[in-house]
Design a protein around this motif. Structure first.
Motif, mmCIF file in Angstrom:
data_model
loop_
_atom_site.group_PDB
_atom_site.id
_atom_site.type_symbol
_atom_site.label_atom_id
_atom_site.label_comp_id
_atom_site.label_asym_id
_atom_site.label_seq_id
_atom_site.Cartn_x
_atom_site.Cartn_y
_atom_site.Cartn_z
ATOM 1 N N THR A 54 0.851 -1.188 0.000
ATOM 2 C CA THR A 54 0.000 0.000 0.000
ATOM 3 C C THR A 54 0.885 1.235 0.000
ATOM 4 O O THR A 54 1.981 1.234 0.544
ATOM 5 C CB THR A 54 -0.930 0.040 1.230
ATOM 6 O OG1 THR A 54 -0.126 0.016 2.422
ATOM 7 C CG2 THR A 54 -1.879 -1.149 1.244
ATOM 8 N N LYS A 389 -5.257 3.628 -17.784
ATOM 9 C CA LYS A 389 -4.903 2.686 -16.731
ATOM 10 C C LYS A 389 -4.763 1.275 -17.305
ATOM 11 O O LYS A 389 -3.839 0.519 -16.954
ATOM 12 C CB LYS A 389 -5.968 2.719 -15.636
ATOM 13 C CG LYS A 389 -5.677 1.860 -14.425
ATOM 14 C CD LYS A 389 -6.605 2.274 -13.293
ATOM 15 C CE LYS A 389 -6.574 1.276 -12.160
ATOM 16 N NZ LYS A 389 -7.311 0.040 -12.493
ATOM 17 N N GLU A 393 -1.418 -1.096 -17.221
ATOM 18 C CA GLU A 393 -1.480 -2.459 -16.686
ATOM 19 C C GLU A 393 -1.035 -3.470 -17.738
ATOM 20 O O GLU A 393 -0.362 -4.454 -17.423
ATOM 21 C CB GLU A 393 -2.909 -2.764 -16.243
ATOM 22 C CG GLU A 393 -3.350 -2.002 -15.006
ATOM 23 C CD GLU A 393 -4.824 -2.173 -14.715
ATOM 24 O OE1 GLU A 393 -5.244 -1.855 -13.585
ATOM 25 O OE2 GLU A 393 -5.579 -2.609 -15.613
ATOM 26 N N SER A 398 1.610 -2.812 -12.138
ATOM 27 C CA SER A 398 0.551 -3.272 -11.248
ATOM 28 C C SER A 398 -0.238 -2.085 -10.719
ATOM 29 O O SER A 398 0.292 -0.974 -10.589
ATOM 30 C CB SER A 398 1.141 -4.065 -10.075
ATOM 31 O OG SER A 398 1.731 -5.269 -10.523
ATOM 32 N N THR A 399 -1.506 -2.320 -10.411
ATOM 33 C CA THR A 399 -2.370 -1.322 -9.783
ATOM 34 C C THR A 399 -3.075 -1.999 -8.615
ATOM 35 O O THR A 399 -3.076 -3.236 -8.500
ATOM 36 C CB THR A 399 -3.418 -0.788 -10.775
ATOM 37 O OG1 THR A 399 -4.314 -1.848 -11.137
ATOM 38 C CG2 THR A 399 -2.761 -0.216 -12.027
ATOM 39 N N PRO A 400 -3.690 -1.235 -7.720
ATOM 40 C CA PRO A 400 -4.411 -1.869 -6.613
ATOM 41 C C PRO A 400 -5.484 -2.840 -7.079
ATOM 42 O O PRO A 400 -5.789 -3.809 -6.382
ATOM 43 C CB PRO A 400 -5.024 -0.671 -5.883
ATOM 44 C CG PRO A 400 -4.095 0.462 -6.174
ATOM 45 C CD PRO A 400 -3.637 0.233 -7.586
ATOM 46 N N GLU A 401 -6.021 -2.614 -8.286
ATOM 47 C CA GLU A 401 -7.070 -3.478 -8.814
ATOM 48 C C GLU A 401 -6.531 -4.627 -9.658
ATOM 49 O O GLU A 401 -7.269 -5.556 -9.996
ATOM 50 C CB GLU A 401 -8.052 -2.657 -9.664
ATOM 51 C CG GLU A 401 -8.781 -1.560 -8.926
ATOM 52 C CD GLU A 401 -7.907 -0.322 -8.682
ATOM 53 O OE1 GLU A 401 -8.197 0.439 -7.743
ATOM 54 O OE2 GLU A 401 -6.920 -0.136 -9.454
ATOM 55 N N TYR A 402 -5.258 -4.555 -10.019
ATOM 56 C CA TYR A 402 -4.683 -5.556 -10.916
ATOM 57 C C TYR A 402 -3.225 -5.776 -10.546
ATOM 58 O O TYR A 402 -2.359 -4.953 -10.875
ATOM 59 C CB TYR A 402 -4.802 -5.096 -12.378
ATOM 60 C CG TYR A 402 -4.334 -6.120 -13.382
ATOM 61 C CD1 TYR A 402 -5.090 -7.252 -13.652
ATOM 62 C CD2 TYR A 402 -3.129 -5.955 -14.061
ATOM 63 C CE1 TYR A 402 -4.667 -8.200 -14.577
ATOM 64 C CE2 TYR A 402 -2.695 -6.897 -14.997
ATOM 65 C CZ TYR A 402 -3.468 -8.014 -15.247
ATOM 66 O OH TYR A 402 -3.055 -8.943 -16.157
ATOM 67 N N THR A 403 -2.955 -6.878 -9.872
ATOM 68 C CA THR A 403 -1.597 -7.140 -9.385
ATOM 69 C C THR A 403 -0.898 -8.253 -10.160
ATOM 70 O O THR A 403 0.283 -8.500 -9.949
ATOM 71 C CB THR A 403 -1.616 -7.517 -7.897
ATOM 72 O OG1 THR A 403 -2.430 -8.686 -7.721
ATOM 73 C CG2 THR A 403 -2.180 -6.376 -7.054
#
Length: 465
Positions: A54, A389, A393, A398-403
């Motif tokens: 985070t 976004k 990706e 990586s994003t908080p919604e897609y790791t």
């Protein structure tokens, strides 16, 4: 060699050369540098901890080296603060596991670089590029150039040696009037500096095509970067093939669904059809222009100046109509603007406006977001629209919604000369200009082609690289 990219690929698996880009305003200028593999530093965050990673809204994963070339401390501080804000925004939208080093300069382009406004009325606000690109092996067989900022996020156990900076950026303190947060209301002739910064940093993160004309003064035929080996004092050299960028892997021809990488595969047959050794640059140009592959390069040029012809097909989508439509309306072709931006007409009034090739006058970032989203509940973070976004990706961020991002290989086993993906992407019938619709429900109107007379047309917007 004045226009060809010098590269040596060791196909036995050891990556030995990368490319540095010292001038963000001249992105075709590259310097080959040694970057042997080295062990990953333990301070990096492990990939398996990404879901728990985070980043508080007040924390930036961008380390900014700021250089101010004007004698105005107040303006310098405003610019520096804007860079820090941009870093926080991107650090919230993306899950950055390894800090990104940004070298940013704010100076008068005319006084310091001799780049003054010309008779066309064109003013360059800024430019940015990856400070270094690194060849990596993709799982489709092609070697592609990845921006160092992204390669860091892959966290290879052994990685190529990194340069001191990940992104190089220059911004124009003269010839344009910038608006900064806290200033009086923006005037009709000002651009929001934060908007321009974010646009350029995204280019530095990898939103850029490597297709260009590397042999003609007036562009007429496009190829990816030309890869050669040259160690002969007489000037003779060997061609290895053509190298796409990471961005180029996802380019498609929207009307047919054809993957543009198929063109690269066919272009890479050139070195099999002619002598491997060229006597000089003229010898190479002559033989390439007389080859079947030159017709492929000319066809790619035609796509690059035909509206709705090229798109970026993001992860999770397999239909040509779901692609993010790229800028192919400019006539003549504009190096740095064509293909490496989203379609101006389609996205100008949507939440994916950030990566169009021109910047708005007279509206700050808050108002731009609000007018395109209907509100600004997400604040400045909403400047990274849903399609942008998806692109980031897809490249591997990586994003908080897609790791679970894609990761290429650091081990190179070949340069993909035989690669030829002929299978087309399924096409949704009826509307070849519709993208996945996540950015806006508004469709573009009649097809238009933009003539590049910046003084007469688009007078309320200014070009950004």
């Amino acid at each position: 060699m004045t226009i060809l990219l010098l590269i040596v690929l060791n196909i036995l698996g050891i990556l030995s050369q990368c490319f540095d880009y010292p001038n963000p305003l001249k992105k075709s200028y590259k310097i080959a540098v040694e970057c042997p593999l080295q062990q990953k530093q333990q301070r990096f965050v492990k990939l398996d901890s990404l879901p728990q990673l985070t980043q508080p809204n007040n924390e930036s994963m961008f380390v900014i080296t700021f250089n101010c070339g004007i004698k105005n401390d107040v303006l310098c501080n405003k610019a520096k603060n804007a860079f820090e804000t941009a870093g926080k925004i991107l650090s919230t939208v993306l899950l950055i596991n390894t800090p990104i080093q940004l070298n940013a300069s704010f100076l008068d382009f005319c006084a310091s670089l001799g780049k003054c406004p010309n008779g066309s009325g064109l003013v360059i606000l800024g430019g940015a590029t990856p400070a270094r690109t690194i060849p990596l092996q993709d799982d489709d067989g092609l070697v592609r150039l990845y921006p160092q900022a992204l390669v860091k996020q892959f966290q290879f156990e052994q990685h190529p040696s990194f340069g001191p900076f990940d992104i190089m950026a220059l911004f124009n303190a003269g010839g344009a009037s910038f608006w900064f947060d806290g200033d009086p209301p923006i005037t009709h002739d000002q651009q929001d500096f934060l908007y321009v910064i974010l646009h350029e940093i995204v280019h530095g993160l990898g939103f850029a095509s490597g297709w260009g004309d590397y042999i003609n003064d007036q562009p007429e035929a496009l190829t990816p970067e030309i890869s050669i080996t040259s160690n002969d004092p007489s000037g003779r050299f060997k061609i290895n093939g053509f190298l796409e960028t990471a961005f180029d892997r996802y380019l498609i021809h929207i009307p047919t669904g054809k993957k543009i990488s198929a063109f690269t595969g066919n272009l890479n047959k050139f070195q099999k059809d002619v002598d491997l050794i060229f006597q000089n640059e003229l010898d190479f140009k002559t033989k390439f222009r007389n080859s079947p592959q030159y017709e492929i390069a000319k066809e790619m040029m035609s796509y690059s100046i035909t509206p709705n012809a090229l798109g970026f097909l993001p992860r999770g989508f397999n239909k040509a109509v779901e692609s993010v439509v790229l800028e192919t309306r400019l006539r003549p072709y504009q190096t740095g603007s064509s293909v490496s931006h989203v379609d101006f007409q389609k996205y100008n009034n949507t939440s994916d406006f950030l990566m169009k090739f021109m910047a708005d006058h007279g509206a700050n970032l808050d108002s731009l977001i609000a007018t395109r989203n209907g509100n600004n509940n997400e604040g400045h973070n909403a400047v990274i629209g849903p399609n942008l976004k998806l692109v980031l990706e897809t490249l591997g961020y990586s994003t908080p919604e897609y790791t679970n991002s894609y990761k290429p290989s650091v081990t190179i086993t070949g340069n993909g000369n035989d690669f030829n993906p002929t299978m087309n992407v399924p096409i949704e019938p009826g509307d070849s200009s519709t993208n996945n619709g996540k950015g806006s429900s508004v469709k573009s109107g009649s097809v238009k082609t933009y003539k590049t007379d910046f003084k007469k047309n688009n007078h309320n917007i200014v070009r950004i690289y």
